[in-house]
Each structure stands twice: as C-alpha cells, then as structure tokens.
Design an enzyme around this catalytic site. Structure first.
Site, PDB file in Angstrom:
ATOM      1  N   TYR A  59     -22.793 -34.791 -15.420  1.00 31.29           N
ATOM      2  CA  TYR A  59     -21.912 -33.995 -16.296  1.00 31.29           C
ATOM      3  C   TYR A  59     -20.477 -34.382 -15.990  1.00 31.29           C
ATOM      4  CZ  TYR A  59     -21.573 -29.917 -19.406  1.00 31.29           C
ATOM      5  OH  TYR A  59     -21.407 -29.085 -20.483  1.00 31.29           O
ATOM      6  N   GLU A  61     -17.183 -33.551 -17.907  1.00 31.95           N
ATOM      7  CA  GLU A  61     -16.144 -33.044 -18.811  1.00 31.95           C
ATOM      8  C   GLU A  61     -14.778 -33.524 -18.354  1.00 31.95           C
ATOM      9  OE1 GLU A  61     -17.612 -28.878 -20.782  1.00 31.95           O
ATOM     10  OE2 GLU A  61     -16.632 -28.784 -18.840  1.00 31.95           O
ATOM     11  N   ASP A 205     -11.035 -45.982 -41.049  1.00 30.92           N
ATOM     12  CA  ASP A 205     -12.418 -45.729 -40.643  1.00 30.92           C
ATOM     13  C   ASP A 205     -13.128 -47.073 -40.685  1.00 30.92           C
ATOM     14  OD1 ASP A 205     -14.995 -44.994 -40.203  1.00 30.92           O
ATOM     15  OD2 ASP A 205     -15.026 -43.341 -41.639  1.00 30.92           O
ATOM     16  N   THR A 231     -17.637 -46.904 -34.992  1.00 25.58           N
ATOM     17  CA  THR A 231     -18.887 -46.713 -34.271  1.00 25.58           C
ATOM     18  C   THR A 231     -19.060 -47.887 -33.308  1.00 25.58           C
ATOM     19  OG1 THR A 231     -20.105 -47.851 -36.009  1.00 25.58           O
ATOM     20  CG2 THR A 231     -20.024 -45.447 -36.127  1.00 25.58           C
ATOM     21  N   LYS A 234     -24.029 -50.602 -35.235  1.00 22.19           N
ATOM     22  CA  LYS A 234     -23.855 -51.496 -36.385  1.00 22.19           C
ATOM     23  C   LYS A 234     -23.637 -52.931 -35.891  1.00 22.19           C
ATOM     24  CE  LYS A 234     -22.151 -47.823 -39.447  1.00 22.19           C
ATOM     25  NZ  LYS A 234     -21.909 -46.705 -38.498  1.00 22.19           N
ATOM     26  N   ARG A 240     -25.647 -46.163 -30.006  1.00 18.99           N
ATOM     27  CA  ARG A 240     -25.171 -45.266 -31.056  1.00 18.99           C
ATOM     28  C   ARG A 240     -24.081 -44.385 -30.478  1.00 18.99           C
ATOM     29  NH1 ARG A 240     -27.553 -45.336 -35.653  1.00 18.99           N
ATOM     30  NH2 ARG A 240     -26.592 -43.373 -36.192  1.00 18.99           N
TER      31      ARG A 240
END
Length: 412
Positions: A59, A61, A205, A231, A234, A240
């Site tokens: 974890y 954060e 984008d 992203t 692709k 992903r």
C-alpha cells in the site's frame, strides 16, 4: 517483433483450478484468434512478471518520499524509475505514473485545470471522441459544459475552421484534442494556436497514439499541450493503466489531482510494469516495431479498400483505421458479430455524419506477433470473404488458426 514465453500458471492450477481454467481459456482465445481491437496489444513477459510480483502487496498512498504508509522505500525506487523513464522517453518535464487508466488520467487533468460548469471544447462522440470528452453518461458530460467540434463531411478530417470558430464563440476554459477513432495525425500546433487565442488550456488525450510517439512514428503533443493524458497499454505495449505528462508549472496541481483528489493508493505492481514498458519503448527495436505498426495499418487499409469497404479519410497515419461495411451489404454491428464467429476480433464504431456504424481495426497486436504487410492483405481478404458470405465461419476460423499458429503471441 514477437514476444517470448508467457508466465506459467502451475500454482493457480493447483490452488484454484476453476480460475486457472479461465486464465488458460483466455490465453487460448488470444492465441487462436486475430486481435484487431485498436486498444489492445500483447505485453512482454517482463511486463507480466512485474504485474505478478510482490509489489502488488504494498500500500503506497502518496508519492516517493512522502507516503502515508511505512515500508515504501523499495516501491519508491520503482516509481522513481518509472517517472524518470517516462520523462526521458517523451521529453516531458514532469510525469505522473499513478493513474489507474486513461479515463482516470483525463479526470485528473480536468480536476487540475477546471471547475464544475466550465466550458470545454472537444471532438464530438459521433466523430470519434471518447466518453470522457463530454458523454452525458460520463462524469465529463455531467460536470462540465462540453461544446463538440467535428470532422469535415467530405474529407473526414478535423474541421479546423469549425474548431477556431467555436473557440472564438464559446471561449472555453480548455480544449481537448484526441480521439479513439481518428486515423490521422492531429495538428497539435494548430490546437495550441487556437487555445492561446481563446485563453484556454490545451489537453491532449493521446491514449491511442502515445506508443507511436514513443517509437518516433507519430508527432508528439508534449511540446504543445499543457497536459498530455495517455494510457500505457495499446501501442505502448505496457500494462493496463494511465499516465499524465506536463510541465513543471502544473506538476503539483496534476499530482494533487491524482492523489488525493481522484485516487487512493497507487498500484505499485502496475507502476513497476509501466517502468518496464517505458524501458522497452526506449529501444531501437521498439522504434522499428512502431513504424511497422503504421506500415501494417496502411497496408490493411489499402487491402480493405480493394475488397470494397470504404475506409474513412481514405487511409491512416496511425495504428488504427475505421471502415464502412455498407458496400458489402452489412452494417458494422452485424459485421462485428459475423467476424467474431470467424475468429476475427475487432470493434464497431459510429461513423461521422450519419447513423451508420462501421468497423474500427488496429494493427498493434498482430504486429507484435510478427505479422507484416503480406499478412494484412490476407486478413483483409478473410474479413471481406466472411462479410460477402463467400467464406463460412468454420472455414474462416480454420484459416485464422493457421495464421495465428504461424505467428503465436507467446512462442514457446
């Protein structure tokens, strides 16, 4: 370029045979059918190894050196590597690699620059815009006032005069340039000029072309846009996920928009896998791959036109193309189903200036398998034969299996 052997699933087989069957079934589906979805690709075994690593347990954060949990000294190194590689690969002053997806990256960009109710200019959804570009079903369409621009009815190219006219009339807070189904390079310098004239931020984008940018096969939006969203899958061939590139002046705003405003803890196994992908994308081999993707997409577009389909804009500059199947007597939605039965997996999409739906195809995954222009011609003939009902699904499926056996995504 082909990739090598996929990770073993022996542990999963022993512990959870039911889920192991799902994983193995999906592996077989990918290996025995043609993957022509423009948003998909095959990652390398190294990327898959990072995704399945113990970093998934941590974890984390916050950001390196400023986490909200202890024990982050190792994962901090992974994130710094990913950030440094992204900055070097794309020539950006700042990179945030924590975004969980391309949509998450766009949400964070809006959160960094906009307030609810602000006006935003973006490519209309029927013309290839994304859900995050103003769909009423999406947060973007509910929180902001989107004004759509479109493509020219004759050429299929972005209507620059319309963009300039709408920007002058509406004075948007931001202009978004990017698409999920536009096969040509965008003129980022033009959008920068219009944004400056309107006093607007420019958000690129670049989810689809960013892998081509990495390989030097497409122009980069980084020198022109205030924020670039993308992203990491692709064409880029990573896990992903999403990322954001920007200048130093917006770095703090972007980082705070990702965490704590829109996301919690980073997925450190995915961040590490992004680092692997950025490293792979910085090699001459990846540059050769990116250029081959474009060559294959152009060959596929030309072959489909010879088979009687109407290819939007007459071709492509990128990894994707869209085509109208109406001349073969079938609409895009029905065509997708017919082709799926034959083992040819692709998407349907809206076609501009009408209610018809066509096909959206991409060449990234089949290029990863090692296919070239000759195979693109063969694929086009298979596709058209199915749609013209000259080839039944069973025969076509066997032809597809023969082709994929010759070009397996993960050779043993």
């Amino acid at each position: 370029m082909s990739v090598t052997h996929a990770p073993e699933t022996d542990v999963l087989r022993r512990q959870d045979p039911e889920l192991a069957g799902v994983v193995l079934g999906e592996r077989e589906r990918q290996a025995s059918t043609l993957q022509l979805i423009a948003a998909e690709n095959f990652t390398s075994p190294a990327v898959l190894a990072a995704l399945g690593s113990p970093l998934a347990n941590k974890y984390a954060e916050g950001y390196p050196g400023a986490r909200h949990h202890g024990g982050c000294e190792i994962v901090d190194v992974a994130e710094r590597i990913a950030v440094d590689r992204a900055k070097a690969l794309f020539g950006a002053e700042h990179a945030n690699v924590q975004a969980h997806s391309g949509s998450s990256a766009v949400l964070a960009a809006y959160a960094a620059l906009l307030r609810p109710g602000d006006t935003v200019l973006a490519l209309g959804l029927p013309h290839g815009g994304h859900l995050t570009h103003g769909s009423p079903a999406n947060f973007s369409g509910r929180w902001f006032d989107f004004v759509p621009y479109g493509v020219d009815a004759q050429t299929g190219l972005v209507d620059h005069e319309q963009v300039r006219s709408l920007a002058r009339a509406h004075r948007p807070k931001a202009i978004v340039c990017g698409s999920i189904a536009y096969p040509r390079h965008l003129d980022y310098a033009f959008f920068r000029e219009v944004a400056d004239e309107a006093g607007a931020f420019l958000i690129a984008d670049a989810a689809h072309p960013i892998g081509l940018v990495a390989g030097g096969a497409a122009p980069s939006p980084v020198p022109y846009a205030d924020i670039v969203c993308a992203t990491t899958h692709k064409v880029l061939r990573g896990p992903r996920g999403g990322m954001i590139l920007c200048g130093r002046d917006l770095a703090e705003r972007v980082d705070r928009a990702v965490f704590p405003f829109t996301q919690g803890g980073a997925q450190m196994h995915t961040v590490a896998a992004k680092a692997v992908a950025f490293g792979e994308a910085s090699t001459p081999a990846f540059a050769a791959y990116a250029h081959q993707v474009v060559a294959n997409a152009r060959a596929l577009a030309a072959a489909l036109q010879r088979e009687g389909l109407v290819v939007t804009t007459g071709g492509t500059d990128t990894h994707l193309l869209t085509a109208d199947t109406a001349p073969l007597g079938v609409d895009g939605r029905a065509a997708r189903g017919l082709l799926a039965a034959a083992g040819i997996v692709l998407d349907c999409c809206a076609l501009p200036h009408g209610n018809a739906r066509g096909l959206r195809l991409g060449a990234a995954a089949v290029t990863t398998q090692g296919m070239g222009e000759a195979e693109m011609t063969r694929i086009a003939a298979l596709l058209a034969g199915v749609l013209r009902e000259e080839t039944d699904a069973r025969t076509a499926r066997e032809d597809v299996r023969e082709l994929t056996r010759a070009f397996p995504p993960y050779p043993a």
